[in-house]
Design an enzyme around this catalytic site. Structure first.
Site, PDB file in Angstrom:
ATOM      1  N   ASP A  49       0.831  -1.198   0.000  1.00 54.63           N
ATOM      2  CA  ASP A  49       0.000   0.000   0.000  1.00 54.63           C
ATOM      3  C   ASP A  49       0.870   1.252   0.000  1.00 54.63           C
ATOM      4  O   ASP A  49       0.592   2.228  -0.712  1.00 54.63           O
ATOM      5  CB  ASP A  49      -0.917  -0.026   1.228  1.00 54.63           C
ATOM      6  CG  ASP A  49      -1.729   1.240   1.372  1.00 54.63           C
ATOM      7  OD1 ASP A  49      -2.614   1.470   0.523  1.00 54.63           O
ATOM      8  OD2 ASP A  49      -1.483   2.010   2.313  1.00 54.63           O
ATOM      9  N   GLU A 121      -1.971  -5.325  -3.572  1.00 48.02           N
ATOM     10  CA  GLU A 121      -0.954  -4.564  -2.845  1.00 48.02           C
ATOM     11  C   GLU A 121       0.134  -5.486  -2.302  1.00 48.02           C
ATOM     12  O   GLU A 121       1.318  -5.118  -2.283  1.00 48.02           O
ATOM     13  CB  GLU A 121      -1.614  -3.775  -1.723  1.00 48.02           C
ATOM     14  CG  GLU A 121      -2.493  -2.635  -2.238  1.00 48.02           C
ATOM     15  CD  GLU A 121      -3.317  -1.958  -1.162  1.00 48.02           C
ATOM     16  OE1 GLU A 121      -3.781  -0.836  -1.402  1.00 48.02           O
ATOM     17  OE2 GLU A 121      -3.496  -2.562  -0.067  1.00 48.02           O
TER      18      GLU A 121
END
Length: 227
Positions: A49, A121
């Protein structure tokens, strides 16, 4: 370390070959799979992320040297939000290679936006660990592709704008209805119809309900602006 044929095929779709596939295998392992002692993708999702965020912030910063923070922020949010990550994940069919627990599988986990976005992610983090930031940046920009160039339109919150028009007319909020769902479970397409109480309506199709709602709202806004 050898990987299964389906994981090797996924690497082909990803367009990246791992020197050490261990981080990738962890990235593809949902917490619902196996025992508590077995690694899952939560920590990698946390790292990925942040890598994704930095790549997108850098790309937007370079793409428009004159843009103020107030313009860059919604563009950034549009590129890194869960729905966008899930859309990219569907394009490379991450769902087909995810390791899920039985209950998660039975509840359609391979189709869930949140689960697919986390896995996407985590895969970014796996590439970052395997080959560093430059490789992760190249992967992200290639997979996100046209989205970076077209983000201005996507960043416009059409649903909010349409609701403001309805309020100005003294009408209730626009109504959004799912009128169709097509495609395989791992890559569904949603068709959403939006209608104002006064009658005007529009439909749009996209890979998630949110995207279809936004697209339908944008279409209706365009029609209203044209009169």
């Amino acid at each position: 370390m050898k990987v299964s044929a389906d994981v090797a095929a996924f690497c082909d779709r990803l367009g990246y070959r791992f020197s050490d596939p261990a981080p990738l295998l962890q990235a593809l392992t949902h917490p619902s799979f196996g025992s508590p002692g077995r690694g899952d993708n939560q920590r990698l999702e946390f790292l990925g992320d942040r890598v994704l965020g930095l790549v997108m912030a850098e790309a937007l910063f370079k793409a428009d040297p004159t843009a103020k923070e107030g313009l860059l922020a919604p563009r950034y949010n549009a590129l890194v939000r869960k729905e966008t990550c899930a859309e990219v994940a569907r394009e490379i069919d991450i769902g087909a290679v995810l390791k899920l627990g039985r209950s998660e599988m039975m509840s359609g986990g391979r189709r869930k936006d949140a689960l697919l976005a986390d896995a996407m992610e985590a895969v970014i983090a796996a590439v970052y660990i395997d080959a560093g930031f430059d490789a992760a940046r190249d992967l992200i920009l290639r997979l996100w592709g046209r989205r970076v160039a077209e983000v201005e339109a996507d960043a416009r919150d059409a649903k909010t704008a349409l609701q403001e028009i309805a309020q100005a007319k003294g009408e209730p909020p626009p109504a959004y209805v799912e009128v169709a769902r097509t495609g395989p479970d791992h890559q569904p397409q949603f068709t959403i119809e939006v209608q104002l109480a006064s009658g005007p309506k529009a439909t749009a199709t996209a890979g998630s309900k949110r995207q279809a709602e936004q697209a339908a709202a944008r279409d209706l806004l365009t029609r209203l602006e044209r009169g």
